[in-house]
Enzyme design. Structure first.
Site: not given
Length: 289
Positions: A85-86
């Site tokens: 997700e980052r």
């Protein structure tokens, strides 16, 4: 796609899910997807992502693109992030319209485990995100503390102590999130039976800058009833807690209102910020700019 084996790891590690290693041929093991078709895992334990944390990654992606695909699973008409997700958020900041992915067939339970292990391996979670992550596995998938310990490579007692942090008042949880209080400092406060005592002890801890050992002694003294909380503010009413929430929402930062033990309404308002950028934003807001 060729994966390099990694030694060691955390608990099961991401290797047990087939997610460790680097992609030698860029993203040829997967394919590119419209970035708007990708959505984050709603049960991702990490709740806070700041641009400051991703500056270097955004610069790298802008210059070289995303080398390693993110892992996703197909959910109805979109893709849900399994791991990465980052990187997905950094790609959005870098202005990418498409992003390389590899699609995995995981259950919701496996996705939750992977997200927790991935963040713990990268030390991306604050204490409360970690605690609520364990609590989520217990509540939703009926995982025992022993099973969670095996997943993340911790002892059962460690998991039990972290989960107990969710019982602390919100003001103490906020200090743990912001790094104003360590787990070692907060844990002894669990022995105090009322929120009033816990909040009062917190005021003393901040006022005298007590370490974990000193806090343990303070708690024993309070339990024995040998010390009056001269520094304790009056117990927060429902109205006062709502006011703190309103201010937190308006300012975009944790707010604590401390009232004095006087007949008049007197006290202080404490606003927490974690870097110079947030400080300047708060000053601009207060000045009306």
């Amino acid at each position: 796609m060729v994966l390099k084996k990694t030694k060691g790891g955390l608990g099961k590690g991401l290797g047990s899910f087939g997610l460790t290693g680097t992609f030698k041929d860029g993203h040829k093991g997967g394919y590119e997807v419209d970035i708007t078709k990708i959505q984050p895992n709603p049960n991702q334990p990490r709740k806070r992502f700041t641009e400051d944390d991703m500056t270097t990654l955004v610069e790298s992606i802008t210059k070289h693109g995303l080398i390693a695909p993110i892992a996703v699973r197909k959910v109805e008409d979109h893709y849900e992030i399994v791991a990465g997700e980052r990187r997905w958020r950094a790609c959005q900041l870098a202005g990418l319209s498409k992003i390389p992915v590899v699609v995995r067939d995981y259950t919701t339970e496996e996705v939750s485990e992977i997200a927790l292990v991935e963040n713990l391996q990268r030390q991306n979670l604050d204490p409360m995100e970690e605690a609520f992550g364990y609590q989520y596995l217990m509540d939703t998938f009926k995982k025992t503390q022993e099973e969670i310990a095996a997943i993340v490579g911790r002892s059962r007692s460690y998991i039990a102590n972290m989960v107990r942090l969710t019982q602390l008042p919100e003001c103490i949880q906020e200090d743990l999130i912001e790094g104003e209080l360590t787990v070692g400092q907060a844990r002894p406060l669990l022995a105090l039976k009322s929120e009033e005592l816990q909040r009062g002890a917190l005021a003393i801890i901040k006022e005298k800058e007590l370490n974990a050992r000193q806090i343990e002694q303070l708690v024993k003294t309070l339990q024995a009833g040998k010390k009056k909380l001269a520094s304790t503010q009056p117990k927060a009413t429902a109205e006062l807690r709502k006011l703190m929430q309103r201010l937190k929402h308006s300012l975009g930062a944790p707010v604590d209102i401390r009232l004095k033990n006087t007949k008049k309404i007197q006290g202080t308002i404490e606003v927490t910020f974690k870097n110079e950028e947030e400080l300047m934003r708060l000053i601009s807001y207060i000045e009306g700019e």
